[in-house]
Design a protein around this motif. Structure first.
Motif, PDB file in Angstrom:
ATOM      1  N   HIS A   7       0.848  -1.206   0.000  1.00  0.00           N
ATOM      2  CA  HIS A   7       0.000   0.000   0.000  1.00  0.00           C
ATOM      3  C   HIS A   7       0.873   1.242   0.000  1.00  0.00           C
ATOM      4  CE1 HIS A   7      -4.179   1.551   0.929  1.00  0.00           C
ATOM      5  NE2 HIS A   7      -3.458   2.639   1.123  1.00  0.00           N
ATOM      6  N   HIS A   9       1.113   5.285  -1.889  1.00  0.00           N
ATOM      7  CA  HIS A   9       0.531   6.320  -2.742  1.00  0.00           C
ATOM      8  C   HIS A   9       1.651   7.170  -3.323  1.00  0.00           C
ATOM      9  CE1 HIS A   9      -3.510   5.655  -1.037  1.00  0.00           C
ATOM     10  NE2 HIS A   9      -2.931   5.616   0.148  1.00  0.00           N
ATOM     11  N   GLU A 118      -8.734   2.115  -1.965  1.00  0.00           N
ATOM     12  CA  GLU A 118      -9.274   1.748  -0.689  1.00  0.00           C
ATOM     13  C   GLU A 118     -10.715   2.219  -0.558  1.00  0.00           C
ATOM     14  OE1 GLU A 118      -6.839   4.014   2.311  1.00  0.00           O
ATOM     15  OE2 GLU A 118      -5.832   4.679   0.489  1.00  0.00           O
ATOM     16  N   HIS A 184      -6.294  -2.810   5.262  1.00  0.00           N
ATOM     17  CA  HIS A 184      -5.207  -1.846   5.177  1.00  0.00           C
ATOM     18  C   HIS A 184      -4.995  -1.185   6.544  1.00  0.00           C
ATOM     19  CE1 HIS A 184      -3.598   2.150   4.427  1.00  0.00           C
ATOM     20  NE2 HIS A 184      -4.775   2.706   4.464  1.00  0.00           N
ATOM     21  N   ASP A 224       1.963   2.648   3.524  1.00  0.00           N
ATOM     22  CA  ASP A 224       0.965   3.716   3.403  1.00  0.00           C
ATOM     23  C   ASP A 224       1.663   5.058   3.165  1.00  0.00           C
ATOM     24  OD1 ASP A 224      -1.571   4.770   3.199  1.00  0.00           O
ATOM     25  OD2 ASP A 224      -1.835   5.052   5.350  1.00  0.00           O
TER      26      ASP A 224
HETATM   27 ZN   LIG Z   1      -4.006   4.686   1.643  1.00  0.00          ZN
END
Ligand SMILES: [Zn+2]
Length: 277
Positions: A7, A9, A118, A184, A224
């Motif tokens: 995960h 970004h 998500e 997550h 994350d």
């Molecule tokens: Zn996220």
């Protein structure tokens, strides 16, 4: 060795390609590029298609610049609900987000994405109506994920065993097996009685991962990373998953076989992908 961040970004006005290079430099081989919230595009179009396409375009750009495995998941970000209600009212918000699920499904059918997410509920305290509506959208997401045999990636309040049970039951009602529900931002809730069969994606802090491997290997690792210039290194920096993994191997706390299960076997089963160097 395969090293998988479940995960992460990225944003074009963040470190973007440099962050991927850092991940690779420390030994990372594959990661999931999870779509960043892009509420202004959703406001503009009353659709998620453009932000999904932007995420896919970023993945293509990464692939053409860096030799790395990148997979994409997209979905209507749970907190968008609040913004959409403000702007368009409740009914439209629900419709736009459900349509956002359908748009994600289409990319999954075309094999451009490997999961829906998500999705879920805001991670902070919200009113009952928001919880109910978010659950309705999530349930729809689970049903559609079942239709195309992909997992959902859940964003929600802090993970607890009770919450995992609730999500597993919602999945059961939707016909989506628990192992196709990725939790997550999970603490090290690795055991079946803790996660009720959900696939935990554990935030790769040292404390978390050491606690997790004491219980087993049925989990994924994630940073994350949000690639926000105002919060550099948040939530965890892009090098964290490979760095942590190799550190634990060197210190004798993690075996190659355990690393293989966490980084290769678990993602392959969860997303129906194959990971090779
Ligand atoms: Zn996220």
């Amino acid at each position: 060795m395969i090293i998988f961040d479940n995960h992460l970004h990225l944003r074009r006005n963040g470190r973007f390609l440099d962050a991927v290079k850092e991940f690779k430099k420390f030994g990372g081989t594959h990661f999931i590029l999870c779509q960043l919230p892009m509420i202004n595009l959703v406001f503009r179009d009353k659709s998620y298609k453009a932000c999904y396409q932007e995420t896919l375009a970023m993945a293509d750009e990464i692939r053409s610049n860096i030799d790395i495995g990148v997979f994409v998941t997209v979905g209507p970000y749970p907190v968008d609900y609040l913004r959409l209600v403000e702007k368009f009212g409740r009914e439209s918000a629900i419709l736009i987000m459900k349509k956002g699920i359908d748009e994600a499904v289409k990319f999954c059918e075309e094999k451009k994405c490997i999961g829906i997410g998500e999705i879920g509920r805001p991670h902070f305290k919200v009113d009952e109506q928001t919880v109910d509506d978010s659950n309705e959208i999530l349930f729809y997401g689970m049903q559609r994920a079942r239709d195309v045999n992909v997992p959902v990636i859940i964003h929600s309040e802090s993970t607890t065993p009770d919450q995992c049970m609730e999500l597993a039951e919602l999945g059961k009602k939707a016909g989506l097996p628990a192992h196709k529900i990725v939790k997550h931002f999970s603490p090290p809730l690795i055991l079946k009685e803790e996660n009720h069969g959900l696939m935990p994606s554990v935030l790769a802090s040292k404390k978390n991962i050491i606690a997790a491997i004491k219980k087993g290997t049925r989990f994924l690792m994630e940073t994350d990373y949000i690639d926000d210039p105002r919060r550099p290194g948040a939530v965890l920096g892009p090098k964290t998953v490979p760095k942590r993994t190799f550190e634990l191997i060197e210190n004798g706390l993690l075996s190659d076989k355990q690393a293989f299960e966490i980084h290769k076997k678990n993602p392959e089963i969860t997303y129906n992908i194959s990971l090779n160097k």
